[in-house]
Scaffold this motif. Structure first.
Motif, PDB file in Angstrom:
ATOM      1  N   ARG A  93       0.835  -1.079  -0.023  1.00 10.82           N
ATOM      2  CA  ARG A  93      -0.159   0.103   0.210  1.00 10.82           C
ATOM      3  C   ARG A  93       0.888   1.251   0.128  1.00 10.82           C
ATOM      4  NH1 ARG A  93      -3.707  -2.694  -2.283  1.00 10.82           N
ATOM      5  NH2 ARG A  93      -5.020  -3.913  -0.797  1.00 10.82           N
ATOM      6  N   ILE A  94       2.056   1.151   0.727  1.00  9.39           N
ATOM      7  CA  ILE A  94       3.041   2.412   0.626  1.00  9.39           C
ATOM      8  C   ILE A  94       3.495   2.597  -0.939  1.00  9.39           C
ATOM      9  CG2 ILE A  94       5.223   3.129   1.409  1.00  9.39           C
ATOM     10  CD1 ILE A  94       4.704   1.795   4.165  1.00  9.39           C
ATOM     11  N   LEU A 100       0.984   5.869  -7.237  1.00  9.95           N
ATOM     12  CA  LEU A 100      -0.219   6.475  -7.825  1.00  9.95           C
ATOM     13  C   LEU A 100      -0.631   7.919  -7.218  1.00  9.95           C
ATOM     14  CD1 LEU A 100      -2.174   3.160  -7.765  1.00  9.95           C
ATOM     15  CD2 LEU A 100      -0.946   4.392  -9.719  1.00  9.95           C
ATOM     16  N   ASP A 101      -0.367   8.162  -5.886  1.00  4.36           N
ATOM     17  CA  ASP A 101      -0.751   9.284  -5.395  1.00  4.36           C
ATOM     18  C   ASP A 101       0.282  10.521  -5.236  1.00  4.36           C
ATOM     19  OD1 ASP A 101      -3.048   7.959  -4.881  1.00  4.36           O
ATOM     20  OD2 ASP A 101      -2.390   7.582  -2.719  1.00  4.36           O
ATOM     21  N   LEU A 102       1.534   9.941  -5.104  1.00  2.07           N
ATOM     22  CA  LEU A 102       2.475  11.183  -5.028  1.00  2.07           C
ATOM     23  C   LEU A 102       3.162  11.653  -6.386  1.00  2.07           C
ATOM     24  CD1 LEU A 102       4.403   9.947  -1.668  1.00  2.07           C
ATOM     25  CD2 LEU A 102       2.210  11.691  -2.095  1.00  2.07           C
ATOM     26  N   ASP A 103       3.046  10.803  -7.244  1.00  2.00           N
ATOM     27  CA  ASP A 103       3.763  11.149  -8.508  1.00  2.00           C
ATOM     28  C   ASP A 103       3.110  12.173  -9.458  1.00  2.00           C
ATOM     29  OD1 ASP A 103       5.234  11.369 -10.937  1.00  2.00           O
ATOM     30  OD2 ASP A 103       5.200   9.219 -11.354  1.00  2.00           O
ATOM     31  N   PRO A 104       3.571  13.242  -9.567  1.00  2.00           N
ATOM     32  CA  PRO A 104       2.848  14.655 -10.072  1.00  2.00           C
ATOM     33  C   PRO A 104       2.609  14.461 -11.468  1.00  2.00           C
ATOM     34  CG  PRO A 104       5.095  15.238  -9.600  1.00  2.00           C
ATOM     35  CD  PRO A 104       5.016  13.909  -9.118  1.00  2.00           C
ATOM     36  N   LYS A 105       3.428  13.621 -12.225  1.00  2.00           N
ATOM     37  CA  LYS A 105       3.366  13.392 -13.635  1.00  2.00           C
ATOM     38  C   LYS A 105       2.147  12.192 -13.949  1.00  2.00           C
ATOM     39  CE  LYS A 105       7.932  15.035 -14.615  1.00  2.00           C
ATOM     40  NZ  LYS A 105       9.120  14.771 -15.557  1.00  2.00           N
ATOM     41  N   ALA A 106       1.835  11.430 -13.003  1.00  5.14           N
ATOM     42  CA  ALA A 106       0.858  10.367 -13.576  1.00  5.14           C
ATOM     43  C   ALA A 106       0.129  10.191 -12.188  1.00  5.14           C
ATOM     44  CB  ALA A 106       1.910   9.028 -13.778  1.00  5.14           C
ATOM     45  N   LYS A 107      -0.514  11.111 -11.723  1.00  4.91           N
ATOM     46  CA  LYS A 107      -1.559  10.829 -10.613  1.00  4.91           C
ATOM     47  C   LYS A 107      -2.803   9.992 -10.855  1.00  4.91           C
ATOM     48  CE  LYS A 107      -4.154  13.218  -6.800  1.00  4.91           C
ATOM     49  NZ  LYS A 107      -3.411  12.471  -6.018  1.00  4.91           N
ATOM     50  N   GLY A 108      -2.959   8.857  -9.970  1.00  2.00           N
ATOM     51  CA  GLY A 108      -4.115   8.182 -10.517  1.00  2.00           C
ATOM     52  C   GLY A 108      -3.781   7.110 -11.574  1.00  2.00           C
ATOM     53  N   GLY A 124      11.335   6.016  -7.463  1.00  2.00           N
ATOM     54  CA  GLY A 124      10.129   5.742  -6.390  1.00  2.00           C
ATOM     55  C   GLY A 124      10.704   4.798  -5.147  1.00  2.00           C
ATOM     56  N   ARG A 125      11.641   3.879  -5.435  1.00  2.00           N
ATOM     57  CA  ARG A 125      11.969   3.151  -4.529  1.00  2.00           C
ATOM     58  C   ARG A 125      12.395   4.090  -3.170  1.00  2.00           C
ATOM     59  NH1 ARG A 125      15.194  -2.070  -6.932  1.00  2.00           N
ATOM     60  NH2 ARG A 125      13.326  -3.021  -7.874  1.00  2.00           N
ATOM     61  N   GLU A 126      13.456   4.767  -3.660  1.00  2.00           N
ATOM     62  CA  GLU A 126      13.909   5.835  -2.804  1.00  2.00           C
ATOM     63  C   GLU A 126      12.800   6.566  -1.565  1.00  2.00           C
ATOM     64  OE1 GLU A 126      16.759   8.523  -4.182  1.00  2.00           O
ATOM     65  OE2 GLU A 126      17.671   6.813  -5.429  1.00  2.00           O
ATOM     66  N   ILE A 127      11.759   6.884  -2.411  1.00  2.00           N
ATOM     67  CA  ILE A 127      10.492   7.307  -1.564  1.00  2.00           C
ATOM     68  C   ILE A 127       9.902   6.339  -0.822  1.00  2.00           C
ATOM     69  CG2 ILE A 127       8.298   8.725  -1.693  1.00  2.00           C
ATOM     70  CD1 ILE A 127       9.283   9.696  -4.402  1.00  2.00           C
ATOM     71  N   VAL A 128       9.865   5.242  -1.180  1.00  2.00           N
ATOM     72  CA  VAL A 128       9.115   4.270  -0.166  1.00  2.00           C
ATOM     73  C   VAL A 128      10.053   3.934   0.900  1.00  2.00           C
ATOM     74  CG1 VAL A 128       8.580   1.880  -0.081  1.00  2.00           C
ATOM     75  CG2 VAL A 128       7.956   3.079  -2.262  1.00  2.00           C
ATOM     76  N   GLN A 129      11.452   3.925   0.665  1.00  2.00           N
ATOM     77  CA  GLN A 129      12.514   3.628   1.836  1.00  2.00           C
ATOM     78  C   GLN A 129      12.264   5.092   2.675  1.00  2.00           C
ATOM     79  OE1 GLN A 129      15.760   3.370  -1.033  1.00  2.00           O
ATOM     80  NE2 GLN A 129      15.839   0.878  -0.579  1.00  2.00           N
TER      81      GLN A 129
END
Length: 245
Positions: A93-94, A100-108, A124-129
């Motif tokens: 879910r993270i 899906l929610d935090l990427d400004p170029k491809a929201k949703g 994106g992995r770095e943001i999850v980490q």
């Protein structure tokens, strides 16, 4: 006061932080219920377990985080344990929240992935980490500091792991991506493998050449899959100070 005067020599017993993983149906959620835990329901599979206090089914990381924030800031009285069912679903879910929610170029955008979001190159992995290191684990540690044991339930997977010496080996391990599993393993005081042979359900507490497990309590290699048996064994064996972060 000189810094040397602040060195700590006494032991500081604290509620355990553990990962308990195994195949579906082995009794992980029942184990959490026997600990009288509040269960963060991440996969909607705990409804048949009697005597279990659980959240509503939480379908997103913001929903899960809201519960963790409240448990951190306003801990309820007489809650001996908090369980997450399961940590692999919470991590998923993270990931969905990041791509899906935090990427400004491809929201949703449902086809967005860790490899392509946030500029590509698996950024994106770095943001999850970051979420795990800076948000999730600190909240869980704060809950533990309030006197509540932490039980992260996880499914089991056959996982390829690279040893510090550079050798690849396959082990039964929590079903987490290798790039995010290590922070949880290092943070936990115990990683315990739940298994069943016939009617006997057990916890493996020490690693073997085929199973990932560890503990900081000097536990016997195998214990019954029972919260009372585990806590009794822990009380008989003081925790070993850890050098892990």
């Amino acid at each position: 006061m000189p810094l040397m005067d602040s060195l700590i020599t006494a032991t500081t017993p604290a509620p355990p932080k553990m990962i308990v993983y195994g195949q579906p149906g082995v009794g992980k959620t029942t184990f959490a219920a026997s600990a009288n835990a509040i269960l963060i329901d991440c996969e909607n599979g705990a409804g048949a377990v009697r005597g279990l206090k659980r959240t509503p089914y939480l379908q997103s990381w913001p929903q899960m985080r809201q519960w963790l924030v409240e448990l951190t800031s306003s801990p309820p009285d007489d809650v001996p344990a908090l369980a997450i069912d399961t940590i692999d679903w919470m991590v998923q879910r993270i990931v969905e929240h990041v791509v899906l929610d935090l990427d400004p170029k491809a929201k949703g955008e449902i086809t967005n992935t860790l490899g392509h979001c946030h500029g590509g190159y698996f950024r994106g992995r770095e943001i999850v980490q970051n979420i795990v290191y800076r948000d999730l684990l600190p909240m869980l540690s704060a809950i533990a500091d309030n006197g509540t044991a932490i039980i992260l339930l996880a499914h089991a997977a056959n996982t390829k792991i690279t040893t510090p010496e550079g050798f690849d080996q396959r082990l039964a391990a929590p079903d987490l991506p290798q790039w995010i599993a290590q922070p949880f393993i290092e943070w936990a005081d115990a990683v315990l493998y739940a298994s069943q042979t016939g009617d006997q359900r057990t916890l493996l507490t020490r690693g073997t050449n085929v199973v990932l497990a560890k503990n900081r309590y000097g536990l016997a290699p195998e214990l019954p899959l029972s919260w009372s048996a585990l806590t009794l064994a822990m009380s008989d064996t003081p925790p070993t100070p850890s050098k892990e972060p």
